[in-house]
Write a protein that holds these residues in place. Structure first.
Motif, short mmCIF file in Angstrom:
data_model
loop_
_atom_site.label_atom_id
_atom_site.label_comp_id
_atom_site.label_asym_id
_atom_site.label_seq_id
_atom_site.Cartn_x
_atom_site.Cartn_y
_atom_site.Cartn_z
N THR A 43 19.84 7.39 18.27
CA THR A 43 18.56 6.68 18.35
C THR A 43 17.53 7.44 17.53
OG1 THR A 43 18.99 5.70 20.52
CG2 THR A 43 16.68 5.97 19.88
N LYS A 56 11.26 -2.72 5.84
CA LYS A 56 12.48 -1.99 5.51
C LYS A 56 12.76 -2.22 4.03
CE LYS A 56 17.43 -1.87 6.67
NZ LYS A 56 18.52 -2.53 7.45
N ARG A 82 18.06 -4.23 17.77
CA ARG A 82 18.03 -2.80 18.10
C ARG A 82 16.73 -2.13 17.66
NH1 ARG A 82 20.84 -0.48 14.93
NH2 ARG A 82 21.38 -2.16 13.50
N LEU A 83 15.86 -2.89 17.02
CA LEU A 83 14.60 -2.32 16.54
C LEU A 83 13.46 -2.72 17.46
CD1 LEU A 83 16.44 -2.28 13.92
CD2 LEU A 83 14.32 -2.60 12.64
N ASN A 115 11.28 2.32 16.66
CA ASN A 115 12.51 2.84 17.26
C ASN A 115 13.71 2.05 16.80
OD1 ASN A 115 11.81 5.04 18.97
ND2 ASN A 115 10.87 3.61 20.40
N ILE A 116 14.78 2.74 16.51
CA ILE A 116 16.05 2.09 16.21
C ILE A 116 17.10 2.71 17.13
CG2 ILE A 116 17.72 1.43 14.46
CD1 ILE A 116 15.67 2.20 12.33
N THR A 133 22.07 3.36 16.05
CA THR A 133 21.98 3.18 14.60
C THR A 133 23.33 2.89 13.97
OG1 THR A 133 22.08 5.58 14.38
CG2 THR A 133 19.89 4.55 14.26
N ASP A 171 21.56 0.52 8.65
CA ASP A 171 20.15 0.82 8.89
C ASP A 171 19.61 1.81 7.86
OD1 ASP A 171 20.80 0.91 12.46
OD2 ASP A 171 20.10 -0.77 11.22
N TYR A 223 11.87 3.15 5.37
CA TYR A 223 11.05 2.37 6.29
C TYR A 223 9.58 2.64 5.95
CZ TYR A 223 15.26 1.20 8.71
OH TYR A 223 16.52 0.70 9.00
#
Lengths: 112, 115
Positions: A18, A37, A60-61, A75-76, A79, A83, A87
């Motif tokens: 994470t 992104k 997941r973001l 937050n990711i 991963t 990804d 960013y």
């Protein structure tokens, strides 16, 4: 001088980790904060944040804004190698233009 | 079209020559922006168009840089007498309107290399 600062500038993690990316800003007439992104050329839109404390989530973001402390985090979780990207955090002026002030970006590399 | 398009995708030129970079925004988007991304740097705002007018040119780095937009659609960024420090990726973005939509959609960019 208006500025947007991102940290860390680069990050290497392994799949499943994470990560938390930070964006702080000092901007007069703040209107909103955007996350993008950038994988190859065109930055792709992730989130727009206008109000404090309201989490935006997409898979997941997730991202949240703190207008009192003047920062946002992205937050990711869990991963994946896909990804891996730069960013970008950007702040929109509340003025007669919608121009964006960008941070330097965080380069994330996710290793298998 | 489906998204913002830019041409050429790559441009190599000699110092002192003029170059023109083109941007086709998403159909119906009235706001158009040009940004520059130098190696290892974040995006730097250059100019903003609302329709055909440019209310904000504050980011143009010198008078060698100019831009126009015709018909409320296509925009051209012109760099005269290019210098090596002009080498960068030039990105164009469009949005529905300044007030109603902050989300800017970016094109793939033009990578300019000045030798």
């Amino acid at each position: 001088e208006d500025k947007v600062v991102q940290s860390p500038l680069s990050l290497v993690v392994h799949e499943g980790d994470t990560v938390t990316l930070n964006c702080s800003y000092e901007v007069t007439n703040f209107r909103s904060l955007l996350w993008y992104k950038q994988e190859k050329k065109a930055p792709t839109f992730l989130f727009m944040l206008t109000s404090s404390g309201i989490e935006k989530k997409s898979g997941r973001l997730s991202s949240i804004l703190d207008k009192k402390e003047l920062f946002s985090i992205l937050n990711i979780t869990a991963t994946q190698t896909g990804d891996s990207a730069i960013y970008l955090c950007a702040v929109v002026y509340s003025s007669n233009t919608g121009k964006l002030i960008f941070g330097q970006g965080t380069t994330l590399q996710v290793k298998p | 079209g489906a998204g913002v398009s830019q041409s050429p995708s790559n441009k190599v030129t000699e110092k002192g020559k003029d170059v023109e970079l083109r941007c086709d925004p998403i159909s119906g988007h009235t706001a158009l922006y040009w940004y520059r991304q130098s190696l290892g740097q974040g995006l730097e705002f250059l100019i903003y168009f609302q329709g055909n007018s440019a209310p904000d040119k504050s980011g143009l780095p010198s008078d060698r840089f100019s831009a126009e937009r015709t018909g409320g659609s296509v925009s051209t960024l012109t760099i005269q007498r290019t210098q090596q420090e002009d080498s960068a990726v030039y990105l164009c973005a469009s949005s529905l309107e300044r007030e109603g939509a902050d989300t800017q959609y970016f094109g793939p960019g033009t990578r300019l290399t000045v030798l």
